[in-house]
Design a protein around this motif. Structure first.
Motif, short mmCIF file in Angstrom:
data_model
loop_
_atom_site.label_atom_id
_atom_site.label_comp_id
_atom_site.label_asym_id
_atom_site.label_seq_id
_atom_site.Cartn_x
_atom_site.Cartn_y
_atom_site.Cartn_z
N HIS A 171 0.82 -1.22 0.00
CA HIS A 171 0.00 0.00 0.00
C HIS A 171 0.85 1.27 0.00
N LYS A 231 -7.03 -1.95 2.23
CA LYS A 231 -6.95 -2.02 3.69
C LYS A 231 -8.20 -1.48 4.37
N VAL A 266 -3.49 -0.35 10.53
CA VAL A 266 -2.72 -1.45 9.97
C VAL A 266 -1.33 -1.46 10.60
N GLN A 276 0.80 -4.21 10.07
CA GLN A 276 1.65 -4.84 9.05
C GLN A 276 0.77 -5.29 7.90
N TYR A 277 1.37 -5.29 6.69
CA TYR A 277 0.61 -5.58 5.46
C TYR A 277 1.59 -6.25 4.51
N ASN A 285 -5.25 -11.01 12.02
CA ASN A 285 -4.77 -11.18 10.65
C ASN A 285 -5.95 -11.46 9.73
N LEU A 341 -3.29 -8.80 5.90
CA LEU A 341 -3.38 -7.52 6.60
C LEU A 341 -3.47 -7.78 8.10
N TYR A 368 -4.39 -6.01 11.43
CA TYR A 368 -5.01 -4.85 12.06
C TYR A 368 -4.75 -4.90 13.57
#
Length: 273
Positions: free
Chosen positions: A62, A72, A91, A93-94, A129, A232, A234
């Motif tokens: 992103h 996201k 977020v 980590q992505y 996740n 993703l 969160y």
């Protein structure tokens, strides 16, 4: 999208929830159209397998890609995440985990939260996740294996190698086959005896929600077809890191702004301009 009481109960008891074919074909097509551009970016966010040529993961897509940035905040991902965590989220980590055809290597048995606790100072496991299948996931291409209910096992942290807890390895050791924090083989056997194993499989467009303390792993991809997953992570806005972040921002976000659900109807039918 709002989860039913039965779905919420399943997630609470088992530590995961699988929704088959939850993402429309048009959104899925748009995401996959962006993959070659994302993979071509020469960046530390691009991680390779041990052969140094096969892509293992792309972190923070992103940062540079508008479509994945919109994703996201997509209602089918963000609303259930906030519902399960009972709070607004950002977020942390992505990533896109690739598992390339005939070359994608294993992910060892581990929990995710230990990384975020030890490395990033996140005080509780009130994260989630959310994974989207960009390809069909089957028994041959390295599906994610989970130990259902293991997120409730009180002593699972004793499985972590204490020697590794006292070292400060490069952050790249958090991304490779040789993970810094893995589960002890003896404890793993106890967990499987107690809870069993599952490996959610299904068509592209399926969504898997899973708890950051559920034990999980994946085998190598022995098939001639790729297995790409978006994941993703969160985090609840009341669960912010309690120490200075030292890992790169694509592994541990510094942007704690609560996300708002993206309501653009064009995105809901799969078109991001």
């Amino acid at each position: 999208m709002v989860l039913t009481p039965e779905q919420m109960k399943h997630y609470s008891e088992k530590g995961y929830l699988f929704l088959e074919s939850a993402i429309s074909a048009r959104i899925l097509s748009k995401l996959n159209e962006e993959i070659p551009t994302i993979f071509a970016e020469d960046s530390p966010r691009r991680v390779f397998e041990k052969d140094n040529r096969t892509i293992r993961s792309i972190y923070a897509p992103h940062f540079t890609n508008k479509t994945f940035d919109h994703l996201k905040s997509y209602s089918k991902l963000l609303n259930p995440a906030m519902q399960i965590l009972n709070n607004e989220v950002y977020v942390h980590q992505y990533k896109i985990n690739v598992k390339a055809a005939l070359a994608g290597e294993m992910w060892s048995w581990h929990q995710d939260y230990i990384f975020w606790k030890q490395e990033d100072g996140i005080p509780t496991s009130n994260l989630i996740n959310v994974s989207i299948f960009l390809d069909e996931v089957n028994e041959f291409n390295g599906p994610l294996a989970l130990i259902p209910g293991s997120h409730k096992y009180d002593n699972i942290k004793t499985a972590v190698d204490d020697n590794k807890l006292d070292t400060r390895e490069e952050w790249t050791n958090h991304l490779s086959v040789d993970l810094k924090y893995t589960l002890d083989r003896h404890l793993l056997g106890k967990l499987v005896d107690k809870y069993g194993l599952v490996a959610p499989k299904g068509p592209a467009g399926s969504i898997l929600f899973f708890h950051p303390e559920i034990a999980h792993a994946s085998a190598p991809n022995i098939s001639p077809f790729d297995r790409k997953l978006v994941i993703l992570t969160y985090n609840s806005i009341d669960n912010l890191p309690q120490k200075e972040l030292t890992r790169p921002d694509f592994l541990a976000s510094r942007n704690f702004t609560p996300l708002e659900v993206y309501e653009n109807k064009e995105w809901d039918v799969g078109v991001v301009k």
